[in-house]
Design a protein around this motif. Structure first.
Motif, mmCIF file in Angstrom:
data_model
loop_
_atom_site.group_PDB
_atom_site.id
_atom_site.type_symbol
_atom_site.label_atom_id
_atom_site.label_comp_id
_atom_site.label_asym_id
_atom_site.label_seq_id
_atom_site.Cartn_x
_atom_site.Cartn_y
_atom_site.Cartn_z
ATOM 1 N N ILE A 21 68.849 51.839 53.203
ATOM 2 C CA ILE A 21 68.601 51.349 51.842
ATOM 3 C C ILE A 21 69.156 52.280 50.765
ATOM 4 O O ILE A 21 69.711 51.836 49.758
ATOM 5 C CB ILE A 21 67.088 51.159 51.611
ATOM 6 C CG1 ILE A 21 66.478 50.217 52.661
ATOM 7 C CG2 ILE A 21 66.811 50.626 50.203
ATOM 8 C CD1 ILE A 21 67.012 48.820 52.623
ATOM 9 N N PRO A 42 61.796 45.910 58.794
ATOM 10 C CA PRO A 42 62.723 45.130 57.960
ATOM 11 C C PRO A 42 63.160 45.885 56.703
ATOM 12 O O PRO A 42 62.432 46.757 56.205
ATOM 13 C CB PRO A 42 61.895 43.886 57.592
ATOM 14 C CG PRO A 42 60.837 43.795 58.641
ATOM 15 C CD PRO A 42 60.529 45.203 59.018
ATOM 16 N N ASP A 43 64.337 45.536 56.208
ATOM 17 C CA ASP A 43 64.876 46.201 55.025
ATOM 18 C C ASP A 43 63.890 46.181 53.863
ATOM 19 O O ASP A 43 63.683 47.195 53.187
ATOM 20 C CB ASP A 43 66.187 45.522 54.592
ATOM 21 C CG ASP A 43 67.310 45.696 55.607
ATOM 22 O OD1 ASP A 43 67.116 46.448 56.585
ATOM 23 O OD2 ASP A 43 68.365 45.074 55.427
ATOM 24 N N ARG A 44 63.297 45.025 53.601
ATOM 25 C CA ARG A 44 62.404 44.904 52.437
ATOM 26 C C ARG A 44 61.186 45.802 52.578
ATOM 27 O O ARG A 44 60.742 46.416 51.597
ATOM 28 C CB ARG A 44 61.965 43.441 52.264
ATOM 29 C CG ARG A 44 61.103 43.208 51.015
ATOM 30 C CD ARG A 44 60.819 41.734 50.823
ATOM 31 N NE ARG A 44 60.008 41.192 51.891
ATOM 32 C CZ ARG A 44 58.674 41.271 51.922
ATOM 33 N NH1 ARG A 44 58.023 41.912 50.962
ATOM 34 N NH2 ARG A 44 57.995 40.716 52.906
ATOM 35 N N VAL A 45 60.643 45.882 53.785
ATOM 36 C CA VAL A 45 59.476 46.742 54.018
ATOM 37 C C VAL A 45 59.862 48.206 53.843
ATOM 38 O O VAL A 45 59.128 48.993 53.226
ATOM 39 C CB VAL A 45 58.895 46.499 55.426
ATOM 40 C CG1 VAL A 45 57.815 47.527 55.753
ATOM 41 C CG2 VAL A 45 58.328 45.091 55.529
ATOM 42 N N ARG A 46 61.022 48.586 54.365
ATOM 43 C CA ARG A 46 61.465 49.975 54.210
ATOM 44 C C ARG A 46 61.730 50.314 52.748
ATOM 45 O O ARG A 46 61.449 51.431 52.301
ATOM 46 C CB ARG A 46 62.710 50.243 55.055
ATOM 47 C CG ARG A 46 62.366 50.649 56.487
ATOM 48 C CD ARG A 46 63.579 51.023 57.292
ATOM 49 N NE ARG A 46 64.466 49.885 57.463
ATOM 50 C CZ ARG A 46 65.661 49.780 56.932
ATOM 51 N NH1 ARG A 46 66.149 50.740 56.192
ATOM 52 N NH2 ARG A 46 66.394 48.697 57.150
ATOM 53 N N GLU A 47 62.268 49.363 52.009
ATOM 54 C CA GLU A 47 62.513 49.622 50.588
ATOM 55 C C GLU A 47 61.200 49.900 49.862
ATOM 56 O O GLU A 47 61.100 50.857 49.085
ATOM 57 C CB GLU A 47 63.235 48.434 49.956
ATOM 58 C CG GLU A 47 63.641 48.675 48.514
ATOM 59 C CD GLU A 47 64.625 47.645 47.999
ATOM 60 O OE1 GLU A 47 65.221 47.905 46.942
ATOM 61 O OE2 GLU A 47 64.804 46.595 48.635
ATOM 62 N N THR A 48 60.188 49.079 50.126
ATOM 63 C CA THR A 48 58.875 49.304 49.528
ATOM 64 C C THR A 48 58.290 50.637 49.980
ATOM 65 O O THR A 48 57.799 51.431 49.168
ATOM 66 C CB THR A 48 57.905 48.167 49.920
ATOM 67 O OG1 THR A 48 58.399 46.929 49.424
ATOM 68 C CG2 THR A 48 56.513 48.417 49.361
ATOM 69 N N ASN A 51 60.015 53.621 48.438
ATOM 70 C CA ASN A 51 59.635 53.737 47.027
ATOM 71 C C ASN A 51 58.293 54.451 46.907
ATOM 72 O O ASN A 51 58.106 55.310 46.035
ATOM 73 C CB ASN A 51 59.546 52.350 46.377
ATOM 74 C CG ASN A 51 60.911 51.756 46.075
ATOM 75 O OD1 ASN A 51 61.911 52.462 46.020
ATOM 76 N ND2 ASN A 51 60.965 50.448 45.896
ATOM 77 N N ASP A 195 50.237 47.316 52.476
ATOM 78 C CA ASP A 195 50.755 45.993 52.158
ATOM 79 C C ASP A 195 50.960 45.252 53.474
ATOM 80 O O ASP A 195 50.763 45.805 54.561
ATOM 81 C CB ASP A 195 52.061 46.090 51.373
ATOM 82 C CG ASP A 195 52.311 44.873 50.491
ATOM 83 O OD1 ASP A 195 51.674 43.814 50.738
ATOM 84 O OD2 ASP A 195 53.139 44.968 49.575
ATOM 85 N N ALA A 197 53.661 42.252 55.415
ATOM 86 C CA ALA A 197 54.864 41.421 55.406
ATOM 87 C C ALA A 197 54.836 40.577 56.673
ATOM 88 O O ALA A 197 54.982 41.107 57.769
ATOM 89 C CB ALA A 197 56.114 42.285 55.361
#
Length: 209
Positions: A21, A42-48, A51, A195, A197
């Protein structure tokens, strides 16, 4: 009439790839092998997640020493290294997955990544015996095999006070639960962020003692 300009086409990603990311290897693709229990974050989970971690570290990665106990595709460990972590120890017991990690390390020239082939519980025992401590641990074990209950309590022995563990699980880690098993699992940990996902729950825990 002006001719229509074509929009640039983004490179297509294969179904069994994830991407880094951020950091120096941003957008680099990591291949994911087919293996039982291997479930890349997943990419979205790693991005969160990153952050969250970035905020906790004030984006100051250079002194951070990480341990990725179920490295799999390497998505978490290489992400941390990409962002500047001083050292990332990546543990994997599955031979094809380990060989894939070696290939990625060579491709990225990720010299700060140390690859260890072995069982996560044994690695923790060895690390504890040597007195080594980590600033951040990634704990993303295969689901439905009792790994979390076995490994998370042991992580307290190899992490600095107030340092963090990232945990993925098939159930929510609930510090308000009255169940004895949950209380025992979270003893000594403070839930910082959480969170969900799909069917995956992900959390940041901080060692409280």
């Amino acid at each position: 009439m002006k001719p229509k300009t074509k929009k640039p086409v983004s490179p297509q990603r294969a179904a069994h790839q994830v991407r880094i990311i951020g950091g120096q290897w941003k957008r680099s693709l990591l291949s994911v092998i087919e293996a039982e229990g291997l479930r890349p974050t997943p990419d979205r989970v790693r991005e969160t997640t990153f952050n969250w971690i970035n905020h906790l570290f004030d984006a100051h990665w250079t002194p951070i020493i990480c341990l990725d106990l179920f490295a799999g595709s390497g998505a978490l460990g290489f992400e941390a290294a990409s962002r500047g972590a001083a050292q990332v120890v990546m543990v994997e017991s599955h031979t094809p997955a380990f060989k894939q990690l070696e290939q990625v390390k060579t491709k990225l020239k990720a010299n700060q990544c140390q690859l260890v082939r072995g069982d996560a519980a044994k690695v923790i025992a060895n690390v504890a015996a040597q007195g080594q401590k980590f600033d951040l641990i990634f704990l993303d074990p295969p689901f439905e095999q009792g790994w979390l209950e076995k490994i998370l309590p042991a992580c307290k022995e190899i992490i600095h006070s107030k340092s963090c563990v990232y945990v993925e699980s098939e159930f929510a880690l609930d510090p308000e639960s009255t169940e004895e098993n949950m209380q025992a699992l979270l003893s000594g940990w403070q839930l910082i962020r959480a969170d969900k996902a799909g069917s995956v729950y992900f959390h940041i825990l901080q060692r409280s003692i």
